[in-house]
Design a protein around this motif. Structure first.
Motif, mmCIF file in Angstrom:
data_model
loop_
_atom_site.group_PDB
_atom_site.id
_atom_site.type_symbol
_atom_site.label_atom_id
_atom_site.label_comp_id
_atom_site.label_asym_id
_atom_site.label_seq_id
_atom_site.Cartn_x
_atom_site.Cartn_y
_atom_site.Cartn_z
ATOM 1 N N ASP A 1 34.957 33.180 60.360
ATOM 2 C CA ASP A 1 34.022 34.139 60.946
ATOM 3 C C ASP A 1 34.655 35.513 61.178
ATOM 4 O O ASP A 1 33.976 36.547 61.073
ATOM 5 C CB ASP A 1 33.490 33.609 62.283
ATOM 6 C CG ASP A 1 32.594 32.388 62.114
ATOM 7 O OD1 ASP A 1 32.075 32.182 60.998
ATOM 8 O OD2 ASP A 1 32.438 31.630 63.095
ATOM 9 N N LEU A 2 35.959 35.521 61.508
ATOM 10 C CA LEU A 2 36.594 36.772 61.896
ATOM 11 C C LEU A 2 37.199 37.548 60.731
ATOM 12 O O LEU A 2 37.388 38.774 60.844
ATOM 13 C CB LEU A 2 37.699 36.500 62.933
ATOM 14 C CG LEU A 2 37.239 36.040 64.320
ATOM 15 C CD1 LEU A 2 38.449 35.802 65.219
ATOM 16 C CD2 LEU A 2 36.294 37.053 64.961
ATOM 17 N N GLU A 3 37.500 36.881 59.636
ATOM 18 C CA GLU A 3 38.153 37.581 58.527
ATOM 19 C C GLU A 3 37.381 38.828 58.087
ATOM 20 O O GLU A 3 37.976 39.920 57.980
ATOM 21 C CB GLU A 3 38.388 36.644 57.349
ATOM 22 C CG GLU A 3 39.149 37.308 56.208
ATOM 23 C CD GLU A 3 39.456 36.354 55.069
ATOM 24 O OE1 GLU A 3 40.319 36.701 54.233
ATOM 25 O OE2 GLU A 3 38.838 35.265 55.014
ATOM 26 N N PRO A 4 36.056 38.725 57.846
ATOM 27 C CA PRO A 4 35.344 39.957 57.450
ATOM 28 C C PRO A 4 35.321 41.011 58.551
ATOM 29 O O PRO A 4 35.280 42.213 58.259
ATOM 30 C CB PRO A 4 33.927 39.459 57.128
ATOM 31 C CG PRO A 4 33.804 38.135 57.802
ATOM 32 C CD PRO A 4 35.172 37.544 57.815
ATOM 33 N N ILE A 5 35.359 40.583 59.808
ATOM 34 C CA ILE A 5 35.394 41.533 60.917
ATOM 35 C C ILE A 5 36.744 42.253 60.951
ATOM 36 O O ILE A 5 36.818 43.479 61.113
ATOM 37 C CB ILE A 5 35.123 40.814 62.248
ATOM 38 C CG1 ILE A 5 33.687 40.283 62.283
ATOM 39 C CG2 ILE A 5 35.383 41.739 63.441
ATOM 40 C CD1 ILE A 5 33.363 39.445 63.506
ATOM 41 N N LEU A 6 37.825 41.494 60.769
ATOM 42 C CA LEU A 6 39.154 42.094 60.799
ATOM 43 C C LEU A 6 39.404 42.993 59.591
ATOM 44 O O LEU A 6 40.259 43.886 59.643
ATOM 45 C CB LEU A 6 40.223 40.997 60.867
ATOM 46 C CG LEU A 6 40.207 40.142 62.145
ATOM 47 C CD1 LEU A 6 41.247 39.034 62.049
ATOM 48 C CD2 LEU A 6 40.464 40.994 63.376
ATOM 49 N N GLU A 7 38.674 42.760 58.524
ATOM 50 C CA GLU A 7 38.803 43.604 57.332
ATOM 51 C C GLU A 7 37.865 44.803 57.363
ATOM 52 O O GLU A 7 37.855 45.605 56.430
ATOM 53 C CB GLU A 7 38.532 42.768 56.075
ATOM 54 C CG GLU A 7 39.609 41.727 55.794
ATOM 55 C CD GLU A 7 39.297 40.880 54.577
ATOM 56 O OE1 GLU A 7 38.099 40.835 54.184
ATOM 57 O OE2 GLU A 7 40.225 40.262 54.033
ATOM 58 N N SER A 8 37.105 44.946 58.433
ATOM 59 C CA SER A 8 36.089 45.996 58.513
ATOM 60 C C SER A 8 36.677 47.319 58.986
ATOM 61 O O SER A 8 37.755 47.381 59.590
ATOM 62 C CB SER A 8 34.969 45.573 59.471
ATOM 63 O OG SER A 8 35.437 45.567 60.811
#
Length: 293
Positions: free
Chosen positions: A207-214
């Motif tokens: 869940d967090l990977e796309p957030i951390l890559e944002s």
């Protein structure tokens, strides 16, 4: 400087044990970071002197303001950028009730210590690598005591998997984590801790990977750096950690150079995303601390 050598809390005796207890008490977090353990194992005289120089920085109300602002800078950037992290209940995860309490408590400990480590790394890097800091007693918060309730008694003692002991069902997740943070050496303590609960770390990373890559997270990291810079501009006390000050204390030139490289390595690279990410993990379990005083 043997970076694999560490003096762990369980092995510390005499003044070293006392210093570790003082670090935990001052930080209000039941953990002594790898940074301190490695310095104590390799250069105990420097570790003791460094801690004496750093300790006053963590005891003022202005410092308390900094810690909550650091956390808020990261989380606000995500909320403002429509990248708000998920919030999990225990029923959402494959985690038993006792594990849930332990996971949240240990994650709270990392949430407490992250802004403290960020400041310690920045102060050591700047003062030892040619960017001296000046004391600026601007207002009462600069010398007022740290509020006794802030971050008090909300974390738990930290446990971690052994280095290289990643569970097989987490190997792909850990590989992705390494790629994102640009990790080349050992796994940071936060991930060695969270790897104890694959039922949390695997879905959380998904869940967090796309957030951390944002772009929102990148902005949060920049905003957190700005909070550090602002606090460093108004320190109540200027630590004496310059190469000249260390030479005056009797440290030889080669030792000083090694120490300068060591502290710089902690203030550059992966740590620039690892520490801000801790606030996000804590937020997913409602284990994050205050965001304002």
């Amino acid at each position: 400087m043997d970076r694999s050598a560490q003096l762990y809390e369980r092995d510390a005796t005499g003044w070293q044990r006392g210093m570790y207890e003082d670090i935990e008490t001052t930080f209000r977090a039941l953990i002594v970071n790898w940074f301190f353990r490695t310095l104590t194992a390799n250069e105990p005289a420097f570790a003791r002197y460094m801690w004496g120089q750093l300790k006053p920085l963590f005891q003022t109300r202005a410092f308390g303001d900094y810690t909550v602002s650091y956390r808020d800078a990261v989380l606000s950037a995500l909320e403002d950028g429509s990248a708000d992290p998920p919030r999990y209940r225990r029923a959402d995860l494959e985690v038993q009730p006792a594990e849930w309490r332990e996971l949240r408590g240990q994650l709270a400990t990392f949430d407490i210590v992250a802004p403290r480590l960020a400041l310690a790394f920045a102060v050591c890097d700047r003062t030892m690598n040619g960017d001296p800091l000046e004391a600026d007693l601007d207002d009462a918060a600069s010398t007022a005591p740290l509020p006794p309730w802030l971050d008090r008694d909300r974390g738990r003692s930290v446990t971690m998997i052994d280095a290289g002991g990643v569970p097989d069902d987490l190997s792909d997740t850990i590989d992705d984590i390494r790629d994102f943070h640009g990790l080349e050496g050992g796994l940071p303590s936060i991930y060695r801790c969270l790897a104890q609960w694959p039922g949390y770390l695997e879905p959380a990373w998904t869940d967090l990977e796309p957030i951390l890559e944002s772009a929102a997270f990148e902005r949060g990291c920049d905003d957190a750096d700005a909070v550090i810079d602002a606090h460093l501009a108004e320190l109540p006390y200027a630590p004496r950690l310059s190469p000249t000050a260390l030479a005056d204390r009797g440290f030889d030139e080669s030792t000083i150079e090694e120490l300068r490289d060591f502290v710089r390595s902690f203030n550059r690279g992966a740590i620039e995303t690892v520490l801000p990410a801790i606030a996000i993990y804590a937020a997913t379990l409602d284990a994050a601390g205050e965001r304002s005083l």
